[in-house]
Scaffold this motif. Structure first.
Motif, PDB file in Angstrom:
ATOM      1  N   GLN A   9      18.288  22.083 147.880  1.00  0.00           N
ATOM      2  CA  GLN A   9      18.683  22.970 146.835  1.00  0.00           C
ATOM      3  C   GLN A   9      17.170  23.687 146.294  1.00  0.00           C
ATOM      4  O   GLN A   9      17.324  24.802 145.901  1.00  0.00           O
ATOM      5  CB  GLN A   9      18.970  22.270 145.584  1.00  0.00           C
ATOM      6  N   GLU A  10      16.241  23.106 146.327  1.00  0.00           N
ATOM      7  CA  GLU A  10      14.838  23.930 145.607  1.00  0.00           C
ATOM      8  C   GLU A  10      14.458  24.672 146.977  1.00  0.00           C
ATOM      9  O   GLU A  10      14.177  25.855 146.591  1.00  0.00           O
ATOM     10  CB  GLU A  10      13.855  22.839 146.006  1.00  0.00           C
ATOM     11  N   PHE A  13      16.727  27.716 146.269  1.00  0.00           N
ATOM     12  CA  PHE A  13      16.511  28.559 145.065  1.00  0.00           C
ATOM     13  C   PHE A  13      15.248  29.528 145.610  1.00  0.00           C
ATOM     14  O   PHE A  13      15.065  30.429 145.092  1.00  0.00           O
ATOM     15  CB  PHE A  13      16.136  27.561 143.957  1.00  0.00           C
ATOM     16  N   THR A  35      26.551  23.439 146.241  1.00  0.00           N
ATOM     17  CA  THR A  35      25.451  23.548 145.249  1.00  0.00           C
ATOM     18  C   THR A  35      24.154  24.144 145.813  1.00  0.00           C
ATOM     19  O   THR A  35      23.564  24.748 145.120  1.00  0.00           O
ATOM     20  CB  THR A  35      25.086  21.943 144.906  1.00  0.00           C
ATOM     21  N   ASN A  36      24.373  24.408 147.259  1.00  0.00           N
ATOM     22  CA  ASN A  36      23.006  25.316 147.668  1.00  0.00           C
ATOM     23  C   ASN A  36      23.245  26.505 147.523  1.00  0.00           C
ATOM     24  O   ASN A  36      22.530  27.680 147.166  1.00  0.00           O
ATOM     25  CB  ASN A  36      22.982  25.010 149.259  1.00  0.00           C
ATOM     26  N   ALA A  39      22.356  27.154 143.737  1.00  0.00           N
ATOM     27  CA  ALA A  39      20.811  27.113 143.772  1.00  0.00           C
ATOM     28  C   ALA A  39      20.306  28.543 144.190  1.00  0.00           C
ATOM     29  O   ALA A  39      19.476  29.307 143.660  1.00  0.00           O
ATOM     30  CB  ALA A  39      20.435  25.965 144.399  1.00  0.00           C
ATOM     31  N   ASN A  42      21.231  31.317 141.612  1.00  0.00           N
ATOM     32  CA  ASN A  42      20.334  31.159 140.531  1.00  0.00           C
ATOM     33  C   ASN A  42      18.869  31.811 140.515  1.00  0.00           C
ATOM     34  O   ASN A  42      18.265  32.352 140.024  1.00  0.00           O
ATOM     35  CB  ASN A  42      20.238  29.611 139.822  1.00  0.00           C
ATOM     36  N   HIS A  68       9.551  26.034 138.686  1.00  0.00           N
ATOM     37  CA  HIS A  68       9.678  24.650 139.349  1.00  0.00           C
ATOM     38  C   HIS A  68       9.040  23.640 138.861  1.00  0.00           C
ATOM     39  O   HIS A  68       9.591  22.480 138.706  1.00  0.00           O
ATOM     40  CB  HIS A  68       9.431  24.724 140.840  1.00  0.00           C
TER      41      HIS A  68
END
Length: 71
Positions: A9-10, A13, A35-36, A39, A42, A68
């Motif tokens: 996910q990071e 993002f 969720t990916n 992210a 976002n 982050h």
């Protein structure tokens, strides 16, 4: 020594942020759902916002690192 993988996910993002900062379309999101994708979107929104605020290069990198560090 084993190399640790970063959170997917990071990574999503950060890649979304980079695309948004470069002014690319959100339609380029490589994820279909989940969720990916959230992210990535976002990150894209943050990147577009920073692009509109005139951030680029080193100032954008510092902003991304600050976001982050908190989140």
């Amino acid at each position: 020594m084993k190399r640790l993988k970063r959170d997917p996910q990071e990574r999503a993002f950060v890649r979304g942020y980079q695309n948004g900062l470069q002014g690319k379309s959100k339609e380029l999101c490589p994820f279909d759902q989940g969720t990916n994708r959230q992210a990535w979107m976002n990150g894209w929104r943050e990147g577009r916002s920073d692009n509109w605020d005139g951030l680029a290069g080193a100032s954008a990198v510092h902003r991304l690192n600050a976001v982050h560090a908190v989140g």
